[in-house]
Design an enzyme around this catalytic site. Structure first.
Site, PDB file in Angstrom:
ATOM      1  N   HIS A  68       0.830  -1.211   0.000  1.00 26.54           N
ATOM      2  CA  HIS A  68       0.000   0.000   0.000  1.00 26.54           C
ATOM      3  C   HIS A  68       0.868   1.266   0.000  1.00 26.54           C
ATOM      4  CE1 HIS A  68       0.428  -0.167   4.462  1.00 26.54           C
ATOM      5  NE2 HIS A  68       0.319   1.130   4.355  1.00 26.54           N
ATOM      6  N   ASP A 111       0.290  -7.697   1.737  1.00 25.04           N
ATOM      7  CA  ASP A 111       0.662  -6.277   1.614  1.00 25.04           C
ATOM      8  C   ASP A 111       2.190  -6.155   1.624  1.00 25.04           C
ATOM      9  OD1 ASP A 111       0.628  -3.554   1.594  1.00 25.04           O
ATOM     10  OD2 ASP A 111      -0.231  -3.298   3.604  1.00 25.04           O
ATOM     11  N   SER A 195       4.214   2.638   8.011  1.00 28.41           N
ATOM     12  CA  SER A 195       3.886   1.548   7.104  1.00 28.41           C
ATOM     13  C   SER A 195       5.132   1.096   6.368  1.00 28.41           C
ATOM     14  CB  SER A 195       2.875   2.017   6.057  1.00 28.41           C
ATOM     15  OG  SER A 195       1.600   2.081   6.601  1.00 28.41           O
TER      16      SER A 195
END
Ligand SMILES: *[C@@H]1O[C@H](CO)[C@@H](O)[C@H](O)[C@H]1NC(C)=O
Ligand SMILES: *[C@@H]1O[C@H](CO)[C@@H](O)[C@H](O)[C@H]1NC(C)=O
Length: 237
Positions: A68, A111, A195
């Site tokens: 992402h 992810d 992230s």
């Protein structure tokens, strides 16, 4: 606006005895400079400007991050401790991005994104790679997470240095989620700028900071599930 203290307060991690210790502070601090030489700052060029994610140096020419965190182009900064003091850092552009084809943006399953660097990183005191955990490795429980939680957004900044926190892993709630993610519970948590950063256990990378559910359950993509694909991809170039 990103909350720049997010990683700090990931310290509010719940343990296996959740119910009792909900919200108990168990630690979280500035990382010792360059104690995590595999940490990468992934600078993402997007239509709305530069954004940041964490990343993990797996080989002198490959960095792992979250799918992402995709962007139109990237620069990877290695050897960073304080974002505002770029000493001994290496800023390398990305040649090719390999998103995991099974990535599902709705569930965040798989992810994972691999970035091939345009030049090999120079391995030194400040920059070096980390080993990946594989399916043969035991399930970890006590691990650490690191990131520059305030690297995104323009809100008040408390720190721009690398932060780290210890986390205790538990179930993600159901078997299906447990097969894709490691999870930890915490009232606050990993911020957007974190992230793509690493979940490290026993000096190996086990997970990639992915997302969170209901603001309380933090998800880490399981690296052992992808080790084979990652190795094959790195060896294919
Ligand atoms: C995490 O735990 C280790 C080992 O117990 C300890 O040395 C370290 O200081 C802790 N880190 C944080 C951020 O609390
Ligand atoms: C990295 O290099 C790119 C291209 O030269 C530049 O635009 C970017 O500002 C640099 N990033 C940092 C953090 O130095």
């Amino acid at each position: 606006m990103q909350l720049c203290w997010t990683l700090l307060v990931l310290a509010l991690t719940l343990t296996a005895q959740d119910a009792v210790y909900a919200g108990r502070i168990i630690g979280g601090k500035k990382a010792k400079p360059h104690s995590r030489p595999y940490m990468a700052l992934v600078e993402r060029n997007t239509p709305s400007g530069k954004k940041y994610c964490g990343g993990i140096l797996l080989r002198d020419d490959f960095v792992l991050t979250a799918a992402h965190c995709h962007a139109s182009s990237y620069n990877v900064i290695l050897g960073v401790h304080d974002i505002n003091k770029p000493v001994n850092t290496q800023n390398i552009s990305v040649k090719q991005a390999f998103p995991n084809k099974e990535y599902d943006k709705n569930t965040l399953k798989n992810d994972i994104l691999l970035l091939q660097l345009n030049a090999k990183a120079e391995i030194n005191t400040y920059v070096s790679d980390i080993a990946m955990a594989g399916p043969e490795d035991a399930n970890p429980t006590v691990c650490s997470v690191a990131g520059w939680g305030c690297s995104e957004g323009s809100g008040p900044r408390m720190t721009t240095v690398l932060m780290e926190v210890n986390v205790t892993l538990g179930s993600c709630g159901d078997q299906e989620s447990d097969s894709y993610f490691y999870c930890c519970e915490g009232k606050h948590g990993v911020g957007k700028g974190d992230s793509g950063g690493p979940l490290v256990c026993d000096e190996k990378v086990y997970g990639v900071v992915s997302g969170k559910i209901d603001e309380i359950l933090h998800l880490f993509s399981k690296v052992p599930n992808h080790k084979k694909w990652i190795e094959e991809t790195m060896n294919s170039v």
